[in-house]
Design an enzyme around this catalytic site. Sequence first.
Site, PDB file in Angstrom:
ATOM      1  N   ASN A   9       0.867  -1.250  -0.109  1.00 34.71           N
ATOM      2  CA  ASN A   9       0.030   0.047   0.081  1.00 34.71           C
ATOM      3  C   ASN A   9       0.918   1.321   0.006  1.00 34.71           C
ATOM      4  O   ASN A   9       1.496   1.416   1.112  1.00 34.71           O
ATOM      5  CB  ASN A   9      -0.941  -0.088   1.131  1.00 34.71           C
ATOM      6  N   LYS A  11       0.218   4.284  -0.268  1.00 34.50           N
ATOM      7  CA  LYS A  11      -0.411   5.520   0.236  1.00 34.50           C
ATOM      8  C   LYS A  11      -0.337   6.691  -0.442  1.00 34.50           C
ATOM      9  O   LYS A  11      -0.043   6.715  -1.899  1.00 34.50           O
ATOM     10  CB  LYS A  11       0.151   5.782   1.671  1.00 34.50           C
ATOM     11  N   HIS A  94      -9.698   1.362   4.850  1.00 36.14           N
ATOM     12  CA  HIS A  94      -8.373   1.242   5.455  1.00 36.14           C
ATOM     13  C   HIS A  94      -8.600   2.487   6.745  1.00 36.14           C
ATOM     14  O   HIS A  94      -9.549   3.350   6.528  1.00 36.14           O
ATOM     15  CB  HIS A  94      -7.277   2.124   4.614  1.00 36.14           C
ATOM     16  N   GLU A  96      -7.026   4.767   7.630  1.00 31.45           N
ATOM     17  CA  GLU A  96      -6.900   6.536   7.466  1.00 31.45           C
ATOM     18  C   GLU A  96      -8.055   6.951   6.542  1.00 31.45           C
ATOM     19  O   GLU A  96      -8.212   7.906   6.860  1.00 31.45           O
ATOM     20  CB  GLU A  96      -5.636   6.523   6.416  1.00 31.45           C
ATOM     21  N   GLU A 164      -5.652  -4.879  10.443  1.00 31.99           N
ATOM     22  CA  GLU A 164      -4.546  -3.716  10.631  1.00 31.99           C
ATOM     23  C   GLU A 164      -5.078  -2.951  11.926  1.00 31.99           C
ATOM     24  O   GLU A 164      -5.866  -2.019  12.050  1.00 31.99           O
ATOM     25  CB  GLU A 164      -4.668  -2.829   9.676  1.00 31.99           C
ATOM     26  N   GLY A 170       2.212   2.172  10.769  1.00 31.64           N
ATOM     27  CA  GLY A 170       3.232   3.171  10.717  1.00 31.64           C
ATOM     28  C   GLY A 170       3.778   3.874  12.031  1.00 31.64           C
ATOM     29  O   GLY A 170       4.485   4.637  12.111  1.00 31.64           O
ATOM     30  N   SER A 209       3.223  -2.137  10.553  1.00 29.10           N
ATOM     31  CA  SER A 209       4.580  -1.951  10.550  1.00 29.10           C
ATOM     32  C   SER A 209       5.299  -3.363  10.322  1.00 29.10           C
ATOM     33  O   SER A 209       5.965  -3.901  11.116  1.00 29.10           O
ATOM     34  CB  SER A 209       4.747  -1.705  12.203  1.00 29.10           C
TER      35      SER A 209
HETATM   36  P1  PGA Z   1       2.764   0.265   7.600  1.00 35.98           P
HETATM   37  O1  PGA Z   1       1.047   0.344   6.846  1.00 35.98           O
HETATM   38  O2  PGA Z   1       3.142  -1.045   6.996  1.00 35.98           O
HETATM   39  O3  PGA Z   1       3.383   1.378   7.247  1.00 35.98           O
HETATM   40  O4  PGA Z   1       2.323   0.287   9.229  1.00 35.98           O
HETATM   41  C1  PGA Z   1       0.296  -0.425   6.760  1.00 35.98           C
HETATM   42  C2  PGA Z   1      -1.156  -0.031   6.208  1.00 35.98           C
HETATM   43  O5  PGA Z   1      -1.536   1.006   6.562  1.00 35.98           O
HETATM   44  O6  PGA Z   1      -1.648  -0.813   5.254  1.00 35.98           O
END
Ligand code: PGA
Length: 248
Positions: A9, A11, A94, A96, A164, A170, A209
């Site tokens: 992803n 982003k 997601h 976000e 997630e 993140g 992460s």
């Molecule tokens: P990350 O993000 O691996 O940077 O924690 C995962 C995601 O949001 O899909």
Amino acid sequence: MRQSLVIGNWKMHGSRASVASLLEGLLGAEPASGVEVAVCPTYLHLDQVLQGCAGSGISVGAQDCSHAQSGAYTGEVAAEMLADIGCTWVILGHSERRQYHAETDALVGAKLSAAIEAGLKPVLCVGETRQQREGGEANAVVAAQLAGALADQAQLDGLVIAYEPVWAIGTGLTATPEQAQEMHAFIRGELAQAAGVDAQKTRILYGGSVKPGNAAELFDCADIDGALVGGAALVAEDFMSIAGAAIG
Ligand code: PGA
């Protein structure tokens, strides 16, 4: 047996130049055999990535789609349009999107219907916040997210779930393999009760992460079928190393 799946992803990252160099790294790496690999760039870079990945075995998806088929929805992109340019996947719900765009389970469910109707493979994201986990509400939150999005779906073949935990995205904090496996098993149990879903065939990815250093122990868990990778997906070597750990 569920085939492992690792999705990057990207982003809101990238320029034409950085996407070209990331593609060069991904396509130049040893292809991970036995694992399905996909990347999800911004809408703007989809065409570039689709062209770059053609014939490579890496499939491509978007990070979101509209709930509507077409019409006066300024700024939106329809699932049908994504399918039309050659996308395979679409990430939906997601955290976000839920946090910054106030997406509700009902809206995520409507996007899921639109994606399935367009022939895209949806990756439905669920996960609790730190506060919800500490309050002992993680299972209830995830169950409600699943129920809200999966209710009234005509068909759900090929559905992929991504667990997630919001507190792990993140942040550098990863759920322990035990925490992740426990939630993945819980999700599979919930899917078994949902209409139209074959819980044993449904792939459940872990996200939050994931890095080359922790991927193997997560993938060793019985109900973890791959990963949705954010930050580490922007470094070709790290992403391919995570994909390599998912084989088997
Ligand atoms: P990350 O993000 O691996 O940077 O924690 C995962 C995601 O949001 O899909």
